[in-house]
Every structure is written in structure tokens, then in C-alpha cells.
Design an enzyme around this catalytic site. Sequence first.
Site, PDB file in Angstrom:
ATOM      1  CB  SER A   1       7.592   6.309  10.731  1.00 30.66           C
ATOM      2  OG  SER A   1       8.045   5.089  10.245  1.00 30.66           O
TER       3      SER A   1
ATOM      4  NE  ARG B   1       3.127   9.758  12.187  1.00 29.85           N
ATOM      5  CZ  ARG B   1       3.471   8.484  12.252  1.00 29.85           C
ATOM      6  NH1 ARG B   1       3.993   7.893  11.188  1.00 29.85           N
ATOM      7  NH2 ARG B   1       3.339   7.811  13.369  1.00 29.85           N
TER       8      ARG B   1
ATOM      9  CG  ASP C   1       2.300   1.666   9.234  1.00 28.72           C
ATOM     10  OD1 ASP C   1       2.855   2.002   8.177  1.00 28.72           O
ATOM     11  OD2 ASP C   1       1.526   2.419   9.867  1.00 28.72           O
TER      12      ASP C   1
ATOM     13  CG  ASP D   1      -0.201  -0.167   2.537  1.00 25.88           C
ATOM     14  OD1 ASP D   1       1.030  -0.317   2.520  1.00 25.88           O
ATOM     15  OD2 ASP D   1      -0.858  -0.176   3.604  1.00 25.88           O
ATOM     16  CG  HIS D   2       3.444   2.460   2.999  1.00 25.85           C
ATOM     17  ND1 HIS D   2       2.486   1.672   3.562  1.00 25.85           N
ATOM     18  CD2 HIS D   2       3.777   3.378   3.950  1.00 25.85           C
ATOM     19  CE1 HIS D   2       2.238   2.096   4.795  1.00 25.85           C
ATOM     20  NE2 HIS D   2       3.016   3.132   5.053  1.00 25.85           N
TER      21      HIS D   2
ATOM     22  NE  ARG E   1       9.586   6.268   8.052  1.00 24.42           N
ATOM     23  CZ  ARG E   1       9.164   7.447   7.622  1.00 24.42           C
ATOM     24  NH1 ARG E   1      10.025   8.420   7.382  1.00 24.42           N
ATOM     25  NH2 ARG E   1       7.887   7.676   7.394  1.00 24.42           N
TER      26      ARG E   1
HETATM   27  C1  MIC Z   1       4.106   6.642   8.210  1.00 23.80           C
HETATM   28  O1  MIC Z   1       2.927   6.949   8.267  1.00 23.80           O
HETATM   29  O2  MIC Z   1       5.027   7.373   8.584  1.00 23.80           O
HETATM   30  C2  MIC Z   1       4.450   5.276   7.625  1.00 23.80           C
HETATM   31  C3  MIC Z   1       5.070   5.478   6.322  1.00 23.80           C
HETATM   32  O3  MIC Z   1       3.276   4.539   7.453  1.00 23.80           O
HETATM   33  C4  MIC Z   1       5.373   4.603   8.625  1.00 23.80           C
HETATM   34  C5  MIC Z   1       5.963   3.351   8.143  1.00 23.80           C
HETATM   35  C6  MIC Z   1       7.112   3.523   7.210  1.00 23.80           C
HETATM   36  O4  MIC Z   1       7.920   4.439   7.383  1.00 23.80           O
HETATM   37  O5  MIC Z   1       7.225   2.698   6.316  1.00 23.80           O
HETATM   38  C7  MIC Z   1       4.740   4.334   9.985  1.00 23.80           C
HETATM   39  O6  MIC Z   1       3.824   5.000  10.351  1.00 23.80           O
HETATM   40  O7  MIC Z   1       5.241   3.488  10.733  1.00 23.80           O
HETATM   41 FE1  SF4 Z   2      -0.010   4.923   5.009  1.00 23.01          FE
HETATM   42 FE2  SF4 Z   2       1.302   5.694   7.208  1.00 23.01          FE
HETATM   43 FE3  SF4 Z   2      -0.173   7.417   5.807  1.00 23.01          FE
HETATM   44 FE4  SF4 Z   2      -1.351   5.535   7.174  1.00 23.01          FE
HETATM   45  S1  SF4 Z   2      -0.112   7.186   8.023  1.00 23.01           S
HETATM   46  S2  SF4 Z   2      -1.856   6.139   5.102  1.00 23.01           S
HETATM   47  S3  SF4 Z   2       0.048   3.832   6.953  1.00 23.01           S
HETATM   48  S4  SF4 Z   2       1.668   6.366   5.119  1.00 23.01           S
END
Ligand code: MIC
Ligand code: SF4
Length: 646
Positions: free
Chosen positions: A535, A379, A119, A64-65, A537
Site C-alpha cells: 500500500s 492482494r 493509493d 470508497d474504502h 498508506r
Molecule cells: C490497499 O489496497 O492496500 C489500499 C487500502 O488501497 C492502500 C491504501 C490505504 O492503505 O489506504 C493502497 O493500495 O495504497
Molecule cells: Fe480498494 Fe486498494 Fe482493494 Fe483497490 S486494492 S479495491 S483501492 S482496497
Amino acid sequence: MGLTLTEKILKSHLVDGEFKKGAEIGIKIDQTLTQDATGTMAYLEYEAMGVPRVKTERSVAYIDHNTLQSGFENADDHRFIGSVAKKHGIYFSRPGNGICHQVHLERFGVPGKTLIGSDSHTPTGGGIGMIAIGAGGLDVAVAMGGGAYYITYPKIVKVNLTGRLSPWVAAKDVILEVLRRLSVKGGVGKVIEYTGVGVKTLSVPERATITNMGAELGATTSIFPSDEITLEFLKAQNRADVFTELSADEDAQYDEIIDIDLSALVPLTACPHSPDNVKTVEELGAMKIDQVCIGSCTNSSLMDMLKVAHILKGKTVHPDVSLAIAPGSKQVLNMLAKNGALSVMIDAGARILESACGPCIGMGQSPNSGGISLRTFNRNFEGRSGTKDGQIYLVSPEVAAVSAINGYLTDPRTLGDMPEFKLPEVFEINDNMIVPPASAEEMDKVEILRGPNIKPFPKTEPLSDTIHAACSLKVGDNITTDHIMPAGAKILPLRSNIPAISKHCFTVCDEDFPERALTLKRSIIVGGANYGQGSSREHAALAPLYLGVKAVLVKSFARIHRANLINAGILPLTFVNENDYEKIGQGDDLLLEDVRQNIIDGKQELTLVNKTKGIEIPVLCELSGRTKDIILAGGLLDYTRESLNR
Ligand code: MIC
Ligand code: SF4
């Protein structure tokens, strides 16, 4: 004494540690999820552990990312994840099927079960009464292999909801209000448990918006009870069989209580660049806007989309505004298509995106220079949109839709009467984009498809006797993982290639950091409070590891990032006296003598010598039995391998 709902679920899953406040506890994990941006690493780590088939009740790999395929990398990674999933007993949600948290809620979440996901927004599952926690990929790999997941027994905050939301005020406003009160560090070490009569007025998707964005509080997770509303949702998803009624005991004891009268809430917005920088829509006034994005795992449910369609009906998106809409899942998109709401959106001039994270992670739709963008996401960290000076405001779908029409920030209550929006009695169910794993008999025949983008896990080594290194970077408070390891369409395709992605580490703060750290070979990063928020990550730990960072010394850490540092074998240190932060400058020569022996001896207070300034600084190294062994071994992978060998 009665138990909170959190305690009930944690207690029934306890496999290690003493069940008392503040202690480290190991819990059994029933379900796991991964997404593609963290998934390749998680599955490489899983493979390295050598467990043939996952030991969880349900594990799901979502794509999905990284769905913008502007080169071979993302497509190769999707193929790799698909093949690993098939071989090792994991369900595979194909690209196009939707955002992991939305789909998991719809099709897999089970009240009372535990879920960890690579995530940070995994707590979405709390909307259906799960203990659902965001974690690093390595922790998810260990859980898939049958290992426990470790957390600190949390403080439990009761949010007592009373009243009912006024027309055009949304679940998003509830969580923005909690963020306004508690801030982005207010939830650290805590679980936020929602109770009270107001709970009954919120549908499961609304509850999920609230638990999803609880991640922005830094909380371990958030949870709602499982009640008749939950049952109604599960019935509509044809999954009533997994329902269990769950709530806290009447006499449960909480560490903190917050009262929120839903009827008193008004439309809110989080202003740049932090989700807790909350103001009322009214207060901000008719601010001119350039872009509106509707979607993300926070606000992309069918109900959200139906409200948006209702507001857009018969109107045209303002000529100065670009409106993008990404429905959260194939189920949502298909239902919108069948009931005509999609046509309403298209008619109004919305740019319909695929069901994926998209603009939320900077995968397209970056705003114009200095552009003001209203987003229903969770975010708004600086630069995350892909435009360095983009001004991102987080709002509800209602605020987003009406503002897109007017061209300026608008309070949706100006729309007048609100019709009643009801969840459908049955959702459109078609799981044809979820590929089940091969059977135990067939799994050996599945070939793992690895593309050239996939590079091995960086080299780790056991903790050295002494750390003598320079301070390669000094940063301030509230550093996010988007500062440490930026995402976006250009960098995300490198998630499976640590040497390549490391070249972007901290470049948001300091372009020269990667080069400098590599030249130094060994170094220490110094930071402020709430370091590593955001995140899950693990790349925010693996890139520094690759660049030679041996320790990170800060005023305080965000939970998942601290765990990721430990998992990567990087020493997490905090100042005993926060004022000592001033006593270190970038470039200073730092020494931690006999650090290995001190940690073996269980010493928590260590002495850091700043040789440049000729002073000693007391620092804390708070490691328990297990985390201590992980650090000594050089990280969780080495520790797990050692444990398996034993
Ligand atoms: C995000 O919303 O920052 C992400 C991208 O979903 C991350 C995961 C990632 O960095 O792959 C998260 O929330 O953990
Ligand atoms: Fe995707 Fe993270 Fe954004 Fe949710 S907050 S939609 S998991 S990138």
C-alpha cells in the site's frame, strides 16, 4: 534514438532534474486522486501548506474504502473530505459512486496526462495511456499545491504481447503470469510498458486490470498505448474529446524485454500469501472452497460483471460457499440493474455489496477460520482479509464465478464455448454523485467540517546530530504495509488519528511492539528485502514516527514506502553487505554518530556501531539533494514550509 511511451510523457512533464537513467526527476502533475483512508491525512497536510485552491487540472477526492460506518469516525471523515474538496477546488465522489480507480478510468482519465494518487493502485490509469503513479498523501498534497512529484528516472520494461487470449482466459491471467515471472520485487524502479500486436486484442478495462495489478510487482507504474481501442472506450464514456493517440517510437530502446504469447496462457491463481505465488488452476485441482468475492479495483468493470452473470445464470451458489459481489462503480451497478444481469446474480444467491473496496481491505466479509476464499482482488497478504488464518487465492472473475457454483476451484474452460462479450457502445452516464467544487468567488464561504476523530499530524523534528537508539523490532523479507500498519474494519476508522492507530503498528508480527517502542522513546527497526511493499498508506511511516522510530535499516525498500519514510523524516538505511543483517538482534544498542553532519557532507556510506555486540556495520544512506534536505528538515511538511518561507 526513439523514445518509449513512458519517456515521451515523462519528458513532456519534466520540470526538474536531468532526463537520464537513474537520476531523480521532478514531473508536473496534471491530475490527483485521493481516497478516504489516506485522504483525511492528505488534506490535513494540504491545509498545512496554505494553498487556497488546487493548482492541478483535475483533482478528485473519492470515498470508497472506509464505507462500513460502525461508529461516527468514518462518516465524520467523509464529511471533512467533502468540505475540504468543496473549498479548495477538488471534485468529490460521494460514497456509493464507486472505487476510485474504476471511476477515475471511466470519468476522468486522460491519455498522455500525469496522475498521482494516494493509493498504490493508481497505475490503473495506465490502461488508458496515462502515467499514473501511487504516492504518499503528502506527495499528493504537494502536487495539489502545484509542486512537482519526484521519481527516479525508471528502467523501462517492454512486455511484448502477441496472440489472443483463449476463451475463458482473462486479463487477470496476463498480470498473474507477469508476477509469476518477475515476482513482487521484480518491478522495483521500473515502468512496465505493454506493446505488440496482442495489445489490440485487449479492451481498456482489461488493460486496466493489468496496469492496476502491476502495483504488485513493486513497479513505479505500468502503461498501455492510447489507440483506437482507447478511443472506442472514451467515445462510449462520451469523452472522445480527450483522446490523443500515443505509442512508443518504432526504434525505442528498452532496458528489458519480456515476450508473452496471450494464446499460450491458461487460468492462473496466486496462492496464499503473496500475489507472486502463482500456480495454474489445473495444477491446484478441485480444492474445496468456503468463500468467493468478486470485485475490487482490479476486476469490477462492467465486462467482468457481465461474464460473471453469464456463468451464474440459472444456477445456485454452492451450499458450502458464500459469494459476495461488489460492482466497481455506480455506472457498472446501474447498467447491471438495467440490463437484468443484477437480477441474475441475485437469483443465483450472490450477496450484492455496495460499489466500494469492501472485503478487499477487510471492510467486512472476512472468511471463516482457516477458510479458503477465492477473490478477484490484487492482494492476498496474510491477515489482510480480517481472518488471521484465512487462505486467500487471487483469481479471475471467470474462475471465481464457476467455482462459486461448483463449491471447488474450477477451470472455467470446462464451461465450453464462450459467447462474445462486447463493451457497450454507450455507457450509462450520470455524474450526479460527483460534487463539483465551489467557485473561486464562493470558496471562502465554505466551512470545513471537522469531527473529533481528526487529530493533528504527529510532531516532527529536524534530524538530530547523532542517533543513539535500540533496535525495537527485527523482521524478515517482504514485510508489507499490511504488517506495518494493518487495515480492516476495526483499524481503518483510526486513519485520521495517528496516536490511536499507532497502537496497532506491527501487531501482526509482534503484539508488544507499540508499547515497547513508546517506552524506548527512540528506536531503530531492522528488516529484510522489499521492506514496505504494498500500500501507499503513509500511516506505515507516521505510526512509527509517532512511536519514536528514527531510522529503518533493511536489505532493500519498496518505492512508495521509502518515500513515505523520508517524507516523515525517518532515515531510510540499507545494509552495504546483506549478510550484516545477521549481526543485529532485537534489543541491541545501536549508534550512528554525527549522522547529521555526515549527511550534510553528502556522505552516503555511514558506520553503524552495534554497541551490544561491539562491532561496526557499514550502512548506506542514499539521499539526493532534495531528499537530503527533507530528512534534515525533519520531513516533507517542514521542508515545504521552509521552502515556502524562503
Ligand atoms: C490497499 O489496497 O492496500 C489500499 C487500502 O488501497 C492502500 C491504501 C490505504 O492503505 O489506504 C493502497 O493500495 O495504497
Ligand atoms: Fe480498494 Fe486498494 Fe482493494 Fe483497490 S486494492 S479495491 S483501492 S482496497
